[in-house]
Design a protein around this motif. Structure first.
Motif, mmCIF file in Angstrom:
data_model
loop_
_atom_site.group_PDB
_atom_site.id
_atom_site.type_symbol
_atom_site.label_atom_id
_atom_site.label_comp_id
_atom_site.label_asym_id
_atom_site.label_seq_id
_atom_site.Cartn_x
_atom_site.Cartn_y
_atom_site.Cartn_z
ATOM 1 N N CYS A 63 0.576 1.602 92.840
ATOM 2 C CA CYS A 63 1.563 1.788 91.739
ATOM 3 C C CYS A 63 2.988 2.021 92.279
ATOM 4 O O CYS A 63 3.229 3.192 92.357
ATOM 5 C CB CYS A 63 1.171 2.160 90.425
ATOM 6 S SG CYS A 63 2.231 1.810 89.148
ATOM 7 N N GLY A 64 3.900 1.084 92.364
ATOM 8 C CA GLY A 64 5.387 1.524 92.936
ATOM 9 C C GLY A 64 6.182 1.116 92.053
ATOM 10 O O GLY A 64 7.305 1.078 92.416
ATOM 11 N N ILE A 65 5.974 1.192 90.684
ATOM 12 C CA ILE A 65 6.795 0.803 89.549
ATOM 13 C C ILE A 65 7.546 2.054 89.125
ATOM 14 O O ILE A 65 6.897 2.919 88.793
ATOM 15 C CB ILE A 65 6.308 0.144 88.374
ATOM 16 C CG1 ILE A 65 5.594 -1.136 88.781
ATOM 17 C CG2 ILE A 65 7.305 0.033 87.257
ATOM 18 C CD1 ILE A 65 5.024 -1.981 87.710
ATOM 19 N N LEU A 66 9.032 2.045 89.556
ATOM 20 C CA LEU A 66 9.813 3.478 89.042
ATOM 21 C C LEU A 66 10.881 3.008 88.184
ATOM 22 O O LEU A 66 11.422 1.843 88.455
ATOM 23 C CB LEU A 66 10.126 3.949 90.259
ATOM 24 C CG LEU A 66 9.032 4.776 91.147
ATOM 25 C CD1 LEU A 66 10.030 5.061 92.565
ATOM 26 C CD2 LEU A 66 8.398 5.637 90.683
ATOM 27 N N LYS A 67 11.220 3.853 87.183
ATOM 28 C CA LYS A 67 12.429 3.383 86.402
ATOM 29 C C LYS A 67 13.524 4.627 85.960
ATOM 30 O O LYS A 67 12.913 5.564 86.247
ATOM 31 C CB LYS A 67 11.926 2.831 84.965
ATOM 32 C CG LYS A 67 11.180 1.502 84.954
ATOM 33 C CD LYS A 67 10.958 0.940 83.646
ATOM 34 C CE LYS A 67 10.104 -0.336 83.877
ATOM 35 N NZ LYS A 67 9.789 -0.710 82.447
ATOM 36 N N LYS A 68 14.522 4.435 85.845
ATOM 37 C CA LYS A 68 15.498 5.342 85.310
ATOM 38 C C LYS A 68 15.365 5.347 83.626
ATOM 39 O O LYS A 68 16.401 4.748 83.126
ATOM 40 C CB LYS A 68 16.806 5.446 85.921
ATOM 41 C CG LYS A 68 17.571 6.652 85.480
ATOM 42 C CD LYS A 68 19.112 6.397 86.090
ATOM 43 C CE LYS A 68 20.024 7.588 85.664
ATOM 44 N NZ LYS A 68 19.542 8.961 85.863
ATOM 45 N N LEU A 69 14.568 5.889 83.164
ATOM 46 C CA LEU A 69 14.473 5.796 81.661
ATOM 47 C C LEU A 69 15.230 7.199 80.751
ATOM 48 O O LEU A 69 15.593 6.987 79.799
ATOM 49 C CB LEU A 69 12.963 5.799 81.097
ATOM 50 C CG LEU A 69 12.288 4.739 81.806
ATOM 51 C CD1 LEU A 69 10.666 4.681 81.114
ATOM 52 C CD2 LEU A 69 12.966 3.330 81.344
ATOM 53 N N ASP A 70 15.135 8.565 81.783
ATOM 54 C CA ASP A 70 15.659 9.802 81.243
ATOM 55 C C ASP A 70 17.145 9.623 81.695
ATOM 56 O O ASP A 70 17.642 9.724 82.655
ATOM 57 C CB ASP A 70 14.695 10.840 81.438
ATOM 58 C CG ASP A 70 13.528 10.589 81.297
ATOM 59 O OD1 ASP A 70 12.942 11.078 80.421
ATOM 60 O OD2 ASP A 70 12.918 9.948 82.145
ATOM 61 N N ARG A 71 17.893 10.082 80.745
ATOM 62 C CA ARG A 71 19.533 10.147 81.003
ATOM 63 C C ARG A 71 20.036 11.500 80.345
ATOM 64 O O ARG A 71 19.261 11.947 79.283
ATOM 65 C CB ARG A 71 20.146 9.059 80.599
ATOM 66 C CG ARG A 71 19.482 7.932 80.708
ATOM 67 C CD ARG A 71 20.298 6.605 80.345
ATOM 68 N NE ARG A 71 21.338 6.197 81.367
ATOM 69 C CZ ARG A 71 20.931 5.424 82.266
ATOM 70 N NH1 ARG A 71 19.941 4.735 82.129
ATOM 71 N NH2 ARG A 71 21.710 5.106 83.413
ATOM 72 N N ILE A 72 21.123 11.867 80.655
ATOM 73 C CA ILE A 72 22.008 12.928 80.191
ATOM 74 C C ILE A 72 23.386 12.003 79.771
ATOM 75 O O ILE A 72 24.138 12.051 80.685
ATOM 76 C CB ILE A 72 22.163 13.977 80.936
ATOM 77 C CG1 ILE A 72 20.809 14.739 81.206
ATOM 78 C CG2 ILE A 72 23.321 15.096 80.052
ATOM 79 C CD1 ILE A 72 21.030 16.033 81.981
ATOM 80 N N LEU A 73 23.582 11.981 78.665
ATOM 81 C CA LEU A 73 24.977 11.320 78.414
ATOM 82 C C LEU A 73 25.861 12.233 77.528
ATOM 83 O O LEU A 73 25.409 13.056 76.557
ATOM 84 C CB LEU A 73 24.875 10.006 77.289
ATOM 85 C CG LEU A 73 23.798 8.720 77.889
ATOM 86 C CD1 LEU A 73 23.587 7.932 76.700
ATOM 87 C CD2 LEU A 73 24.316 8.162 79.075
ATOM 88 N N ILE A 74 27.164 12.044 77.790
ATOM 89 C CA ILE A 74 28.102 13.052 77.252
ATOM 90 C C ILE A 74 29.286 12.112 76.751
ATOM 91 O O ILE A 74 29.775 10.966 77.501
ATOM 92 C CB ILE A 74 28.603 14.171 78.261
ATOM 93 C CG1 ILE A 74 29.076 13.497 79.416
ATOM 94 C CG2 ILE A 74 27.292 15.056 78.345
ATOM 95 C CD1 ILE A 74 29.682 14.527 80.493
ATOM 96 N N ASN A 75 30.117 12.658 75.887
ATOM 97 C CA ASN A 75 31.258 12.132 75.453
ATOM 98 C C ASN A 75 32.575 12.657 76.035
ATOM 99 O O ASN A 75 32.491 13.830 76.880
ATOM 100 C CB ASN A 75 31.447 12.207 74.116
ATOM 101 C CG ASN A 75 31.434 13.430 73.339
ATOM 102 O OD1 ASN A 75 31.619 14.355 74.109
ATOM 103 N ND2 ASN A 75 31.922 13.690 72.028
ATOM 104 N N GLU A 76 33.748 12.335 75.841
ATOM 105 C CA GLU A 76 34.920 12.628 76.861
ATOM 106 C C GLU A 76 35.229 14.149 76.270
ATOM 107 O O GLU A 76 35.533 15.048 77.193
ATOM 108 C CB GLU A 76 36.232 11.939 76.819
ATOM 109 C CG GLU A 76 37.421 12.298 77.037
ATOM 110 C CD GLU A 76 38.552 11.279 76.978
ATOM 111 O OE1 GLU A 76 39.490 11.656 77.715
ATOM 112 O OE2 GLU A 76 38.432 10.662 76.195
ATOM 113 N N GLU A 77 34.958 14.465 75.188
ATOM 114 C CA GLU A 77 35.382 15.863 74.661
ATOM 115 C C GLU A 77 34.568 16.998 75.272
ATOM 116 O O GLU A 77 34.762 18.125 75.683
ATOM 117 C CB GLU A 77 35.191 15.927 73.028
ATOM 118 C CG GLU A 77 36.328 15.334 72.275
ATOM 119 C CD GLU A 77 36.240 13.856 72.452
ATOM 120 O OE1 GLU A 77 37.233 13.080 72.255
ATOM 121 O OE2 GLU A 77 35.113 13.167 72.700
#
Length: 417
Positions: free
Chosen positions: A186-200
């Motif tokens: 099984c070689g299925i990989l995804k980028k599902l996890d993230r760290i999002l930030i605003n400009e402030e």
């Protein structure tokens, strides 16, 4: 976190990374097991779950060191926990949204609407959104993806753009989820996890960065947010500012330096002339001062002189002065715009677009993501802050070697046939 092995992994992660806050997603814990598991993992920490919004199985657990961080819950539902985080020893605070998105598009649309509501609450305040969004944003974030963005990806990107957040600069794994760790086929990989930030958030914590660690026994890569101390400013290398090419004296300066006679090979002459140009170009740049401050000062002068013209419209000297200030202001504004174009590396906007706030946000984001916060050596040891530069120098010294004693070629003549 439903087995002792996974609970030990979380506990070790908190210890090894010296975390003050830890969010655990997709826990699979039932209501009667949560208290026991959290006491084992978090020990003396405080913790909170969203089990009331997901009675079949706990989806989100948030733990924190109450001696360091004060956490005030604001809103929670099945997909997100929205809190205010405050340091105990400093007047520093930020909003945070811990996300575990639904696996279907209809459920995620509720999450996108909730994040838009939260963005109105966090207006002009630091805000971070972290967790599992169960959908990718770009084509290169899926090893088995297609050639176009799906409707669900478009909806996610629309939400990100609307609430004005972006991915934090990070290192480590690109793909944060694998379908199966135990199936070698099984070689299925995804980028599902993230760290999002605003400009402030980026403004208040300019040294913040993310790391996505090894999966170990989980099908998701643990994400760690770190905030380091500001480093001393380094000497900047020379950079040619494009707007200088439009200023008086630029052509004369280049012609003067280029007409000088320099002996040597053609490439040496070109390099030498470019080096000689640096001093004059720097002087031309410094002569214009800080463009942003210059624009603001001229704008204030223009308002003042236009007000005087309105009070005395028959005074010719005032009208002439107003025309001169207006021309000077427009020239400075154009210089500023050219400089921002160059720094932000944006060339698709029309010349009349003067949205400098947008430019500045792009500049902050690019500068933030281009930093190198940590580096690994060949033995797997990780280095941070000022140690990064030291390890880079050490690596290339070992790779390229150092100066050694040599003998003149003439002495080797008798050995050359």
């Amino acid at each position: 976190m439903c087995t002792e092995g996974k609970q030990d992994e979380v506990k070790n992660l908190i210890k090894d990374e010296r975390l003050c806050i830890c969010a655990v997603l997709e826990t699979h814990l039932k209501a009667h097991n949560i208290d026991k598991a959290c006491k084992y993992v978090f020990r003396r920490w405080h913790w909170r779950s969203n089990i009331r919004n997901s009675p079949n199985s706990c989806r989100i657990i948030l733990g924190w060191n109450n001696d360091i961080i004060k956490v005030t819950p604001i809103h929670e539902d099945k997909q997100v926990m929205f809190c205010l985080f405050e340091l105990r020893d400093k007047p520093v605070s930020w909003f945070g949204s811990c996300v575990y998105a639904s696996n279907n598009g209809r459920g995620r649309r509720k999450l996108w609407r909730e994040l838009e509501i939260q963005s109105n609450i966090t207006k002009n305040r630091p805000w971070i959104i972290f967790g599992d969004f169960t959908v990718t944003r770009r084509l290169n974030e899926h090893t088995a993806g297609g050639s176009f963005l799906t409707d669900e990806m478009h909806e996610f990107n629309d939400c990100v753009n609307k609430i004005e957040v972006d991915d934090i600069g990070s290192s480590g794994f690109h793909y944060t989820w694998t379908r199966s760790l135990k199936n070698p086929n099984c070689g299925i990989l995804k980028k599902l996890d993230r760290i999002l930030i605003n400009e402030e958030f980026l403004t208040q914590f300019p040294q913040a960065y993310g790391r996505f660690l090894l999966y170990v026994i989980s099908d998701h890569s643990p994400a760690v947010l770190g905030i380091t101390k500001s480093q001393d400013a380094q000497k900047k290398s020379f950079r040619f500012m494009n707007y200088i090419a439009y200023k008086d004296g630029f052509r004369e300066l280049v012609n003067e330096e280029w007409s000088k006679n320099i002996h040597g090979y053609a490439m040496f002459r070109v390099v030498k002339k470019l080096e000689n140009l640096k001093k004059g170009l720097k002087s031309l740049n410094w002569k214009n001062g800080n463009l942003h401050e210059k624009v603001e000062a001229l704008k204030a002068d223009l308002k003042e002189i236009q007000k005087k013209v309105d009070d005395d419209p028959y005074e010719g000297a005032l009208r002439k002065k107003a025309t001169e200030v207006l021309e000077e202001y427009e020239n400075a504004k154009m210089d500023e715009l050219r400089l921002l174009y160059q720094k932000a590396k944006i060339d698709w906007l029309i010349d009349g677009d003067k949205n400098t706030k947008y430019f500045h946000s792009i500049l902050k984001s690019r500068k933030h993501k281009s930093r190198v916060e940590s580096i690994c050596d060949e033995n797997g040891n990780r280095y941070f802050d000022e140690q990064v530069a030291e390890q880079c120098v050490r690596h290339f010294q070992q790779f390229l070697g150092v100066a050694d004693n040599t003998r003149p070629v003439e002495e080797l003549g008798k050995y050359i046939f």
